[in-house]
Design a protein around this motif. Structure first.
Motif, PDB file in Angstrom:
ATOM      1  N   PHE A 173       0.866  -1.172   0.000  1.00 29.36           N
ATOM      2  CA  PHE A 173       0.000   0.000   0.000  1.00 29.36           C
ATOM      3  C   PHE A 173       0.909   1.231   0.000  1.00 29.36           C
ATOM      4  CE2 PHE A 173      -2.826  -3.292   1.451  1.00 29.36           C
ATOM      5  CZ  PHE A 173      -4.013  -2.983   0.803  1.00 29.36           C
ATOM      6  N   PHE A 174       0.768   2.016  -1.062  1.00 29.15           N
ATOM      7  CA  PHE A 174       1.739   3.067  -1.386  1.00 29.15           C
ATOM      8  C   PHE A 174       1.075   4.436  -1.396  1.00 29.15           C
ATOM      9  CE2 PHE A 174       3.341   5.835  -4.752  1.00 29.15           C
ATOM     10  CZ  PHE A 174       4.700   5.882  -4.506  1.00 29.15           C
ATOM     11  N   ASN A 175       1.773   5.417  -0.838  1.00 30.84           N
ATOM     12  CA  ASN A 175       1.340   6.808  -0.937  1.00 30.84           C
ATOM     13  C   ASN A 175       2.536   7.649  -1.393  1.00 30.84           C
ATOM     14  OD1 ASN A 175       1.054   9.692   0.326  1.00 30.84           O
ATOM     15  ND2 ASN A 175      -1.024   8.870   0.285  1.00 30.84           N
ATOM     16  N   PRO A 176       2.355   8.473  -2.426  1.00 36.89           N
ATOM     17  CA  PRO A 176       3.490   9.211  -2.988  1.00 36.89           C
ATOM     18  C   PRO A 176       4.086  10.257  -2.065  1.00 36.89           C
ATOM     19  CG  PRO A 176       1.420   9.976  -3.944  1.00 36.89           C
ATOM     20  CD  PRO A 176       1.094   8.766  -3.130  1.00 36.89           C
ATOM     21  N   ASP A 177       3.378  10.602  -0.981  1.00 32.32           N
ATOM     22  CA  ASP A 177       3.913  11.580  -0.041  1.00 32.32           C
ATOM     23  C   ASP A 177       4.889  10.963   0.955  1.00 32.32           C
ATOM     24  OD1 ASP A 177       2.403  13.605  -1.192  1.00 32.32           O
ATOM     25  OD2 ASP A 177       0.693  13.255   0.139  1.00 32.32           O
ATOM     26  N   SER A 178       5.000   9.647   0.915  1.00 31.74           N
ATOM     27  CA  SER A 178       5.900   8.953   1.836  1.00 31.74           C
ATOM     28  C   SER A 178       7.260   8.737   1.171  1.00 31.74           C
ATOM     29  CB  SER A 178       5.305   7.595   2.238  1.00 31.74           C
ATOM     30  OG  SER A 178       6.281   6.789   2.855  1.00 31.74           O
ATOM     31  N   TYR A 179       8.300   9.294   1.768  1.00 30.76           N
ATOM     32  CA  TYR A 179       9.646   9.118   1.230  1.00 30.76           C
ATOM     33  C   TYR A 179      10.059   7.654   1.275  1.00 30.76           C
ATOM     34  CZ  TYR A 179      14.722   9.280   0.836  1.00 30.76           C
ATOM     35  OH  TYR A 179      16.014   9.042   0.451  1.00 30.76           O
ATOM     36  N   THR A 180       9.699   6.983   2.374  1.00 27.27           N
ATOM     37  CA  THR A 180      10.036   5.556   2.491  1.00 27.27           C
ATOM     38  C   THR A 180       9.365   4.751   1.399  1.00 27.27           C
ATOM     39  OG1 THR A 180      10.242   5.786   4.895  1.00 27.27           O
ATOM     40  CG2 THR A 180       9.976   3.556   4.022  1.00 27.27           C
ATOM     41  N   ALA A 181       8.108   5.059   1.114  1.00 28.98           N
ATOM     42  CA  ALA A 181       7.385   4.334   0.063  1.00 28.98           C
ATOM     43  C   ALA A 181       8.042   4.558  -1.298  1.00 28.98           C
ATOM     44  CB  ALA A 181       5.926   4.776   0.036  1.00 28.98           C
ATOM     45  N   LEU A 182       8.434   5.774  -1.568  1.00 25.60           N
ATOM     46  CA  LEU A 182       9.092   6.073  -2.847  1.00 25.60           C
ATOM     47  C   LEU A 182      10.425   5.333  -2.958  1.00 25.60           C
ATOM     48  CD1 LEU A 182       8.362   9.910  -3.088  1.00 25.60           C
ATOM     49  CD2 LEU A 182       7.509   8.150  -4.655  1.00 25.60           C
ATOM     50  N   SER A 183      11.164   5.286  -1.867  1.00 28.64           N
ATOM     51  CA  SER A 183      12.451   4.587  -1.881  1.00 28.64           C
ATOM     52  C   SER A 183      12.255   3.088  -2.069  1.00 28.64           C
ATOM     53  CB  SER A 183      13.206   4.853  -0.572  1.00 28.64           C
ATOM     54  OG  SER A 183      13.448   6.231  -0.393  1.00 28.64           O
ATOM     55  N   ASP A 184      11.258   2.532  -1.382  1.00 29.88           N
ATOM     56  CA  ASP A 184      10.999   1.096  -1.498  1.00 29.88           C
ATOM     57  C   ASP A 184      10.564   0.712  -2.902  1.00 29.88           C
ATOM     58  OD1 ASP A 184      11.630   0.849   1.134  1.00 29.88           O
ATOM     59  OD2 ASP A 184       9.657   0.199   1.811  1.00 29.88           O
ATOM     60  N   LEU A 185       9.878   1.628  -3.571  1.00 28.08           N
ATOM     61  CA  LEU A 185       9.362   1.325  -4.908  1.00 28.08           C
ATOM     62  C   LEU A 185      10.500   0.961  -5.851  1.00 28.08           C
ATOM     63  CD1 LEU A 185       6.521   1.268  -6.130  1.00 28.08           C
ATOM     64  CD2 LEU A 185       6.957   3.548  -7.057  1.00 28.08           C
ATOM     65  N   GLU A 186      11.605   1.632  -5.715  1.00 24.99           N
ATOM     66  CA  GLU A 186      12.754   1.337  -6.570  1.00 24.99           C
ATOM     67  C   GLU A 186      13.300  -0.059  -6.284  1.00 24.99           C
ATOM     68  OE1 GLU A 186      13.971   3.209  -9.093  1.00 24.99           O
ATOM     69  OE2 GLU A 186      12.177   4.409  -8.708  1.00 24.99           O
ATOM     70  N   LEU A 187      13.267  -0.454  -5.015  1.00 21.10           N
ATOM     71  CA  LEU A 187      13.784  -1.771  -4.653  1.00 21.10           C
ATOM     72  C   LEU A 187      12.843  -2.891  -5.085  1.00 21.10           C
ATOM     73  CD1 LEU A 187      14.998  -0.932  -1.032  1.00 21.10           C
ATOM     74  CD2 LEU A 187      16.395  -1.087  -3.100  1.00 21.10           C
ATOM     75  N   ILE A 188      11.550  -2.621  -5.051  1.00 22.72           N
ATOM     76  CA  ILE A 188      10.561  -3.643  -5.411  1.00 22.72           C
ATOM     77  C   ILE A 188      10.682  -4.054  -6.867  1.00 22.72           C
ATOM     78  CG2 ILE A 188       8.073  -4.009  -5.740  1.00 22.72           C
ATOM     79  CD1 ILE A 188       7.603  -2.489  -3.189  1.00 22.72           C
ATOM     80  N   LYS A 189      11.108  -3.124  -7.704  1.00 18.83           N
ATOM     81  CA  LYS A 189      11.212  -3.422  -9.137  1.00 18.83           C
ATOM     82  C   LYS A 189      12.057  -4.661  -9.404  1.00 18.83           C
ATOM     83  CE  LYS A 189      10.779   1.403 -10.684  1.00 18.83           C
ATOM     84  NZ  LYS A 189      11.468   2.503 -11.403  1.00 18.83           N
ATOM     85  N   GLY A 190      13.096  -4.843  -8.597  1.00 18.11           N
ATOM     86  CA  GLY A 190      13.993  -5.960  -8.859  1.00 18.11           C
ATOM     87  C   GLY A 190      13.611  -7.256  -8.175  1.00 18.11           C
ATOM     88  N   ILE A 191      12.608  -7.220  -7.300  1.00 15.85           N
ATOM     89  CA  ILE A 191      12.296  -8.420  -6.527  1.00 15.85           C
ATOM     90  C   ILE A 191      11.776  -9.553  -7.400  1.00 15.85           C
ATOM     91  CG2 ILE A 191      10.665  -9.365  -4.843  1.00 15.85           C
ATOM     92  CD1 ILE A 191      11.061  -6.923  -3.155  1.00 15.85           C
TER      93      ILE A 191
END
Length: 297
Positions: A173-191
């Motif tokens: 569950f992602f919200n663009p105002d969350s810095y942590t969520a934005l950072s995690d999104l980059e990591l999820i791409k490779g999972i």
């Protein structure tokens, strides 16, 4: 029934006086919002505050530990402040809900207690309430059915949990105002790329105030390489998934059951933990297939 909360008195009235005037031995007006609001004010987080509400509290705590609806109801109904089986039942139901959302009592205990109320309470409305609570309490337990997902992709095509059945779903569950969520999104791409095809789907649920914000986000990154879905403004879905902060993660099994709650984030060693979960699931499936084979006893 009509109910009017007490007006501001010319002198302070104690909690006990208000309880005696509006609750002790009185009809339980559980359909009246003003009554329910005053009840919540008089008896906040009941199970965690027995010692503040009643002289006798150890027996009530033990009844909850024992998951004994009858013992808890008997103890509450005998209290001078209550003096009513209906009020005792309502207090048990309200207490279960408060305890669930404050994590003060194990969910398995609350489910057993709710099931008992749903089966044996004499008031049919309270039985229905308890049954609803039991279903709600069971929603995110490991091994239980995961809540349905109500999603749409960038083209407006509806998506649900059934679209990911047969594979594990790593739900974020992602919200663009969350810095942590934005950072995690980059990591999820490779999972997903680290596992064989057909094993794991990444499901990013975009939560924001408008669908336009979702579309702008997706269209602004042509290299996103990750399916991101709009949550369709479904706040009930967020409530069922207990989303209180972003990002929030779950792992859903190929059978649409909750496998991890919460699931670790990519920075919390998700991949080795998923490896272990996948091996366990695969071994369990092989064992069940073997046991169901003809000639196996």
């Amino acid at each position: 029934s009509r109910f009017r909360p007490p007006p501001p008195p010319p002198y302070p009235r104690t909690r006990d006086i208000i309880v005696k005037e509006y609750f002790t031995g009185k009809e339980v007006l559980y359909r009246n919002p003003a009554y329910c609001e005053l009840f919540d004010e008089m008896f906040p987080n009941i199970y965690a505050n027995f010692r503040h509400h009643f002289n006798s509290h150890d027996d009530k705590r033990q009844a909850i530990i024992d998951k004994s609806y009858y013992s808890l109801k008997k103890s509450l109904a005998s209290e001078p402040k209550i003096s009513s089986e209906n009020l005792a039942d309502y207090m048990i139901i309200k207490g279960m809900k408060d305890a669930y959302y404050t994590d003060t009592i194990p969910k398995e205990t609350l489910i057993a207690l709710a099931d008992s109320v749903a089966s044996y309470c004499q008031n049919k409305d309270f039985r229905a309430m308890a049954s609803t609570l039991s279903t709600e309490f069971s929603t995110l337990l490991i091994g239980h059915a995961a809540p349905q997902l109500d999603l749409s992709d960038i083209n407006g095509e509806k998506k649900g949990l059934y679209d990911f059945a047969g594979k594990f779903a790593y739900v974020m569950f992602f919200n663009p105002d969350s810095y942590t969520a934005l950072s995690d999104l980059e990591l999820i791409k490779g999972i997903r790329q680290d596992f064989p095809p057909g094993i794991l789907d990444n499901v990013v649920v975009f939560v924001s105030s408008s669908c336009d914000e979702y579309k702008d986000f997706v269209e602004s990154d042509p290299d996103l390489e990750l399916p991101v879905y709009w949550y369709n403004g479904n706040k009930e879905m967020l409530r069922k998934y207990n989303v209180r902060a972003y990002p929030t993660y779950y792992l859903i099994s190929p059978e649409s059951l909750v496998n991890m709650n919460p699931a670790p984030s990519p920075t919390e060693n998700f991949q080795p933990k998923f490896d272990a979960a996948y091996r366990s699931w695969r071994n369990d499936r092989a064992r069940k297939q073997y046991q169901s084979s003809p000639g196996i006893r």
